[in-house]
Design a protein around this motif. Structure first.
Motif, PDB file in Angstrom:
ATOM      1  N   ALA A   1      16.205  -1.784 -29.860  1.00 16.71           N
ATOM      2  CA  ALA A   1      16.642  -2.618 -30.967  1.00 16.71           C
ATOM      3  C   ALA A   1      16.233  -2.020 -32.311  1.00 16.71           C
ATOM      4  CB  ALA A   1      16.077  -4.024 -30.817  1.00 16.71           C
TER       5      ALA A   1
ATOM      6  N   LEU B   1      18.890  -1.031 -35.386  1.00 15.63           N
ATOM      7  CA  LEU B   1      18.877  -1.590 -36.737  1.00 15.63           C
ATOM      8  C   LEU B   1      19.086  -0.534 -37.811  1.00 15.63           C
ATOM      9  CD1 LEU B   1      16.072  -4.302 -36.722  1.00 15.63           C
ATOM     10  CD2 LEU B   1      18.533  -4.590 -36.465  1.00 15.63           C
TER      11      LEU B   1
ATOM     12  N   HIS C   1      23.069  -6.095 -37.852  1.00 12.16           N
ATOM     13  CA  HIS C   1      23.081  -6.632 -36.495  1.00 12.16           C
ATOM     14  C   HIS C   1      22.711  -8.113 -36.529  1.00 12.16           C
ATOM     15  CE1 HIS C   1      23.077  -2.422 -35.273  1.00 12.16           C
ATOM     16  NE2 HIS C   1      23.279  -2.801 -34.019  1.00 12.16           N
TER      17      HIS C   1
ATOM     18  N   VAL D   1      20.265 -10.612 -34.365  1.00 16.01           N
ATOM     19  CA  VAL D   1      19.203 -10.681 -33.366  1.00 16.01           C
ATOM     20  C   VAL D   1      19.211 -12.091 -32.788  1.00 16.01           C
ATOM     21  CG1 VAL D   1      16.720 -10.572 -32.973  1.00 16.01           C
ATOM     22  CG2 VAL D   1      17.821  -8.903 -34.485  1.00 16.01           C
TER      23      VAL D   1
ATOM     24  N   ILE E   1      20.423  -8.026 -29.143  1.00 20.37           N
ATOM     25  CA  ILE E   1      20.787  -7.574 -30.477  1.00 20.37           C
ATOM     26  C   ILE E   1      22.203  -7.036 -30.387  1.00 20.37           C
ATOM     27  CG2 ILE E   1      19.669  -5.331 -30.075  1.00 20.37           C
ATOM     28  CD1 ILE E   1      19.135  -5.234 -33.113  1.00 20.37           C
TER      29      ILE E   1
ATOM     30  N   THR F   1      20.446  -9.532 -39.674  1.00 20.64           N
ATOM     31  CA  THR F   1      19.509  -8.592 -40.286  1.00 20.64           C
ATOM     32  C   THR F   1      19.954  -8.121 -41.662  1.00 20.64           C
ATOM     33  OG1 THR F   1      20.561  -6.662 -39.257  1.00 20.64           O
ATOM     34  CG2 THR F   1      18.828  -7.765 -38.003  1.00 20.64           C
TER      35      THR F   1
ATOM     36  N   LEU G   1      12.663  -5.530 -37.494  1.00 21.80           N
ATOM     37  CA  LEU G   1      12.926  -6.156 -36.204  1.00 21.80           C
ATOM     38  C   LEU G   1      11.977  -7.313 -35.937  1.00 21.80           C
ATOM     39  CD1 LEU G   1      14.379  -6.270 -33.491  1.00 21.80           C
ATOM     40  CD2 LEU G   1      12.721  -4.600 -32.629  1.00 21.80           C
TER      41      LEU G   1
END
Length: 216
Positions: A50, A54, A59, A61, A115, A157, A165
């Protein structure tokens, strides 16, 4: 010249053996990073993948926790709980299969994470709704039809500092817990701030976007 050919011939089986050994080691490492019950990535493997994802762009999550899982275990036994975990993993994988670059994991117990690329955040509520419906579908266990519910939280994000993250997971987690306190469903985190209180080990969710509000 003959000595060179002899040396190469002798080295061939050894090189082949090392190649097979390397392949075997890679498979062992990959297996170790997979949860044996669900087949999904473990927490550590998920966080590694993940974090790399990113860097490539926006993205979503997602954190998901099953509702009614303890009651199912207590009533029908741990084998039924194991089947619920396997079925949930299949539903999660299938629901996200069309999103190239998605990463799914079982974080532990009845908690899952994913994700997914999210270039168009407008589509995220529809994805969360479809994911919730898929997970809540009845499943069969030893001639009985069983169900579990789900509480899902998500965080985009694009609203956060690049590569955050851990922050995205915390915000998705608090959105999920807000959904759980409201009886299940899904919740999209709203705004960049985090709350600073905890309830039952989780961050208490601040008001976010509910399913009906986002899709109205």
């Amino acid at each position: 010249m003959s000595q060179v050919l002899t040396a190469v011939s002798a080295a061939g089986p050894l090189a082949a053996g090392w190649g097979v050994h390397s392949l075997w080691m890679r498979r062992r490492l990959s297996t170790a990073r997979r949860d044996p019950l669900s087949g999904l990535w473990t927490r550590a493997a998920f966080e590694q993948r993940a974090a790399r994802a990113l860097v490539r762009g926006p993205h979503a999550v997602i954190v998901m926790d099953l509702d009614g899982f303890k009651q199912l275990n207590d009533t029908f036994g741990h084998a039924a709980g194991d089947e619920a975990i396997r079925t949930t993993a299949t539903s999660l994988t299938t629901a996200l299969a069309g999103l190239r670059g998605n990463v799914t994991a079982r974080l532990g117990g009845d908690e899952f994470a994913a994700i997914v690329p999210a270039p168009d955040p407008v589509a995220l509520p529809w994805l969360l709704c479809a994911l919730h419906d898929a997970v809540c579908e009845p499943f069969s266990f030893r001639g009985q039809t069983l169900t579990v519910g789900a509480s899902i939280g998500a965080c985009l994000t694009a609203e956060l500092p690049a590569g955050s993250l851990s922050l995205a997971l915390r915000r998705a987690d608090e959105a999920m817990y807000t959904a759980k306190r409201s009886g299940g469903g899904w919740r999209l985190a709203d705004g960049p701030a985090l709350t600073h209180t905890t309830t039952l080990g989780r961050r208490t969710g601040r008001p976010g976007t509910t399913g009906k509000e986002a899709m109205a």
